[in-house]
Design a protein around this motif. Structure first.
Motif, PDB file in Angstrom:
ATOM      1  N   LYS A 110       0.836  -1.200   0.000  1.00 36.72           N
ATOM      2  CA  LYS A 110       0.000   0.000   0.000  1.00 36.72           C
ATOM      3  C   LYS A 110       0.875   1.256   0.000  1.00 36.72           C
ATOM      4  N   GLU A 111       1.917   1.241   0.823  1.00 38.18           N
ATOM      5  CA  GLU A 111       2.829   2.380   0.857  1.00 38.18           C
ATOM      6  C   GLU A 111       3.490   2.569  -0.515  1.00 38.18           C
ATOM      7  N   PHE A 112       3.920   1.465  -1.099  1.00 35.08           N
ATOM      8  CA  PHE A 112       4.561   1.535  -2.420  1.00 35.08           C
ATOM      9  C   PHE A 112       3.612   2.146  -3.445  1.00 35.08           C
ATOM     10  N   ASN A 113       2.362   1.660  -3.474  1.00 34.97           N
ATOM     11  CA  ASN A 113       1.388   2.168  -4.446  1.00 34.97           C
ATOM     12  C   ASN A 113       1.099   3.650  -4.238  1.00 34.97           C
ATOM     13  N   LEU A 114       0.829   4.040  -3.014  1.00 34.40           N
ATOM     14  CA  LEU A 114       0.399   5.416  -2.757  1.00 34.40           C
ATOM     15  C   LEU A 114       1.564   6.407  -2.773  1.00 34.40           C
ATOM     16  N   ILE A 115       2.613   6.125  -2.014  1.00 43.64           N
ATOM     17  CA  ILE A 115       3.752   7.045  -1.976  1.00 43.64           C
ATOM     18  C   ILE A 115       4.444   7.082  -3.327  1.00 43.64           C
ATOM     19  N   GLY A 116       4.610   5.918  -3.940  1.00 38.34           N
ATOM     20  CA  GLY A 116       5.240   5.880  -5.257  1.00 38.34           C
ATOM     21  C   GLY A 116       4.462   6.656  -6.293  1.00 38.34           C
ATOM     22  N   SER A 117       3.146   6.509  -6.292  1.00 40.05           N
ATOM     23  CA  SER A 117       2.314   7.220  -7.265  1.00 40.05           C
ATOM     24  C   SER A 117       2.328   8.724  -7.023  1.00 40.05           C
ATOM     25  N   MET A 118       2.336   9.122  -5.745  1.00 38.93           N
ATOM     26  CA  MET A 118       2.423  10.554  -5.443  1.00 38.93           C
ATOM     27  C   MET A 118       3.734  11.142  -5.946  1.00 38.93           C
ATOM     28  N   GLN A 119       4.827  10.404  -5.771  1.00 36.67           N
ATOM     29  CA  GLN A 119       6.121  10.880  -6.263  1.00 36.67           C
ATOM     30  C   GLN A 119       6.147  10.977  -7.787  1.00 36.67           C
ATOM     31  N   VAL A 120       5.565   9.981  -8.460  1.00 38.95           N
ATOM     32  CA  VAL A 120       5.517  10.005  -9.929  1.00 38.95           C
ATOM     33  C   VAL A 120       4.710  11.208 -10.410  1.00 38.95           C
ATOM     34  N   CYS A 121       3.550  11.438  -9.787  1.00 43.54           N
ATOM     35  CA  CYS A 121       2.716  12.579 -10.189  1.00 43.54           C
ATOM     36  C   CYS A 121       3.422  13.906  -9.902  1.00 43.54           C
ATOM     37  N   ALA A 122       4.080  13.998  -8.758  1.00 46.00           N
ATOM     38  CA  ALA A 122       4.798  15.232  -8.420  1.00 46.00           C
ATOM     39  C   ALA A 122       5.931  15.483  -9.399  1.00 46.00           C
ATOM     40  N   ALA A 123       6.636  14.421  -9.779  1.00 44.83           N
ATOM     41  CA  ALA A 123       7.730  14.559 -10.746  1.00 44.83           C
ATOM     42  C   ALA A 123       7.209  15.021 -12.099  1.00 44.83           C
ATOM     43  N   CYS A 124       6.074  14.457 -12.518  1.00 39.36           N
ATOM     44  CA  CYS A 124       5.474  14.862 -13.801  1.00 39.36           C
ATOM     45  C   CYS A 124       5.015  16.321 -13.750  1.00 39.36           C
ATOM     46  N   GLN A 125       4.452  16.719 -12.619  1.00 38.12           N
ATOM     47  CA  GLN A 125       3.966  18.097 -12.490  1.00 38.12           C
ATOM     48  C   GLN A 125       5.103  19.102 -12.618  1.00 38.12           C
ATOM     49  N   ARG A 126       6.264  18.752 -12.069  1.00 34.50           N
ATOM     50  CA  ARG A 126       7.388  19.684 -12.096  1.00 34.50           C
ATOM     51  C   ARG A 126       8.134  19.678 -13.423  1.00 34.50           C
ATOM     52  N   SER A 127       7.932  18.653 -14.230  1.00 32.60           N
ATOM     53  CA  SER A 127       8.710  18.534 -15.461  1.00 32.60           C
ATOM     54  C   SER A 127       8.022  19.234 -16.631  1.00 32.60           C
ATOM     55  N   PRO A 128       8.682  20.198 -17.260  1.00 25.69           N
ATOM     56  CA  PRO A 128       8.073  20.859 -18.425  1.00 25.69           C
ATOM     57  C   PRO A 128       8.040  19.968 -19.657  1.00 25.69           C
ATOM     58  N   SER A 129       8.805  18.873 -19.655  1.00 32.96           N
ATOM     59  CA  SER A 129       8.867  18.016 -20.851  1.00 32.96           C
ATOM     60  C   SER A 129       7.723  17.014 -20.917  1.00 32.96           C
ATOM     61  N   VAL A 130       7.124  16.655 -19.778  1.00 34.00           N
ATOM     62  CA  VAL A 130       6.091  15.617 -19.755  1.00 34.00           C
ATOM     63  C   VAL A 130       4.798  16.141 -20.360  1.00 34.00           C
ATOM     64  N   LYS A 131       4.274  15.399 -21.341  1.00 33.23           N
ATOM     65  CA  LYS A 131       3.035  15.774 -22.017  1.00 33.23           C
ATOM     66  C   LYS A 131       1.959  14.688 -21.947  1.00 33.23           C
ATOM     67  N   ARG A 132       2.361  13.470 -21.598  1.00 35.43           N
ATOM     68  CA  ARG A 132       1.393  12.377 -21.515  1.00 35.43           C
ATOM     69  C   ARG A 132       1.696  11.523 -20.287  1.00 35.43           C
ATOM     70  N   VAL A 133       0.632  11.063 -19.632  1.00 38.77           N
ATOM     71  CA  VAL A 133       0.762  10.101 -18.539  1.00 38.77           C
ATOM     72  C   VAL A 133      -0.275   9.002 -18.768  1.00 38.77           C
ATOM     73  N   VAL A 134       0.201   7.754 -18.711  1.00 35.02           N
ATOM     74  CA  VAL A 134      -0.678   6.592 -18.849  1.00 35.02           C
ATOM     75  C   VAL A 134      -0.623   5.814 -17.539  1.00 35.02           C
ATOM     76  N   LEU A 135      -1.784   5.566 -16.936  1.00 36.81           N
ATOM     77  CA  LEU A 135      -1.863   4.825 -15.679  1.00 36.81           C
ATOM     78  C   LEU A 135      -2.474   3.458 -15.915  1.00 36.81           C
ATOM     79  N   ARG A 136      -1.801   2.431 -15.435  1.00 39.19           N
ATOM     80  CA  ARG A 136      -2.371   1.091 -15.427  1.00 39.19           C
ATOM     81  C   ARG A 136      -3.186   0.962 -14.134  1.00 39.19           C
ATOM     82  N   SER A 137      -4.498   1.114 -14.249  1.00 42.13           N
ATOM     83  CA  SER A 137      -5.376   0.973 -13.100  1.00 42.13           C
ATOM     84  C   SER A 137      -5.943  -0.447 -13.107  1.00 42.13           C
ATOM     85  N   THR A 138      -7.158  -0.633 -12.634  1.00 40.65           N
ATOM     86  CA  THR A 138      -7.752  -1.963 -12.549  1.00 40.65           C
ATOM     87  C   THR A 138      -9.271  -1.852 -12.448  1.00 40.65           C
ATOM     88  N   ALA A 139      -9.970  -2.877 -12.914  1.00 41.21           N
ATOM     89  CA  ALA A 139     -11.426  -2.931 -12.766  1.00 41.21           C
ATOM     90  C   ALA A 139     -11.838  -3.142 -11.316  1.00 41.21           C
TER      91      ALA A 139
END
Length: 350
Positions: free
Chosen positions: A97-126
């Protein structure tokens, strides 16, 4: 509609998982993509590393700021967050749970700060839809869960989807695609559903007949690759056509069904499962009690993706090429069904 511009630099998290690693291999084989980065804190198997070809493997923990440094260093324009694929085999725990939540928050924060990122694809689940007796016949992407999952991977991914949508609000120039695969089966991938169905004696809930859908491992990979290349922002259910009941699946596998009270489903299943198997957890018992069926209209009309395998064909391939051996052969089941039908006809005639 003109074809979207191909991504130039793609970073994929979860490279040691089946879905993440084989997706990296597919993207690395595409000459239109200049750079493919495979990210994971664990080194993938040697055979999987070889398949990745020219992709560069970066051993780092997505819960650390190093993920932001990697995105910046390689001017990544497309981030595929597939580290959530760990749900296929690993039992849920506080560490996961920590890996999923903390890791995802870090990925989103990194994308938010990066001017180069234009697309994000998330593998979610049904699993984000949960499962209950009050569910609709089909879950569309906008259908609210009648009983939201409180624990397990379904709860984690509901929260992760929220982080990704928050990123979209803060950075409206980033296109967000969320893919919600149905239960994945295949001869190579190790999933908890595959482990459960492979049991020679399969515990089921007394008096319940859940309806199931399956997504073939190759279609799961193809859907993620399509999300990267086609750039169709939005949230999409992904599943093979058709429905099978749990009893039908067990009988076609040639295994023995053992009805038990719902509260005993997880512990009794654990008794039969090998220690190396992907364990069934109590958070899955609702799914195996009530089932879950997805509406895939948007997958075809808006996402533009059509799976090669139906639910029925996925199960057949799992049976034909998988490692599970039948306890009761198909001829035996057909003979038993013939005798039951004949007996029913005689009773009607009487």
């Amino acid at each position: 509609m003109p074809s979207p511009e191909a991504p130039r630099s793609v970073l994929v998290t979860g490279a040691s998982t089946f879905l993440g690693g084989y997706l990296v291999a597919r993207l690395a084989a595409n000459p239109e993509i200049e750079t493919v980065l495979a990210v994971d804190s664990r080194v993938p198997r040697k055979d999987l590393l070889r398949r990745m070809g020219r992709a560069e493997f970066l051993r780092l923990d997505i819960r650390r700021p190093s993920i932001a440094k990697a995105i910046a260093s390689y001017n990544v324009d497309t981030v595929v967050h597939a580290a959530t694929s760990i749900m296929e085999a690993a039992p849920h725990s506080a560490a996961i749970k920590e890996f999923n939540l903390i890791g995802s928050m870090q990925v989103c924060a990194a994308c938010q700060r990066s001017p180069s990122v234009k697309r994000v694809v998330l593998r979610s689940t049904a699993m984000v839809y949960g499962a209950s007796s009050k569910d609709p016949s089909h879950f569309a992407e906008g259908t609210a869960a009648r009983r939201e999952p409180k624990v397990g991977y379904g709860r984690d991914l509901l929260d992760v989807e929220g982080y990704v949508r928050g990123l979209a609000r803060r950075r409206q120039d980033i296109d967000i695609t969320i893919v919600r695969p149905q239960a994945i089966l295949g001869p190579r991938i190790n999933t908890r559903m595959g482990s459960y169905l492979s049991l020679p004696i399969v515990p089921t809930v007394i008096g319940m007949e859940p309806r199931l859908q399956f997504l073939h491992e190759e279609d799961a990979l193809a859907a993620m690759e399509h999300a990267v290349l086609a750039n169709r922002p939005g949230t999409y259910n992904v599943s093979g056509d058709g429905v099978v009941t749990l009893t039908q699946a067990i009988r076609r596998l040639g295994h023995i069904q053992m009805p038990v009270p719902k509260g005993l489903l997880a512990p009794i299943t654990g008794v039969f499962q090998d220690l190396r198997s992907a364990k069934l957890r109590s958070s899955q018992t609702d799914f195996l009690t009530y089932g879950r069926v997805l509406d895939t209209t948007r997958m075809r009309t808006e996402f533009g993706f059509v799976p090669r395998y139906t639910t029925d064909q996925t199960l057949e391939d799992f049976i034909r090429r998988g490692s599970s051996s039948p306890v009761i052969g198909a001829d035996t089941w057909r003979g038993l069904e013939h005798r039951v039908v004949s007996a029913a006809h005689r009773l009607v005639e009487v």
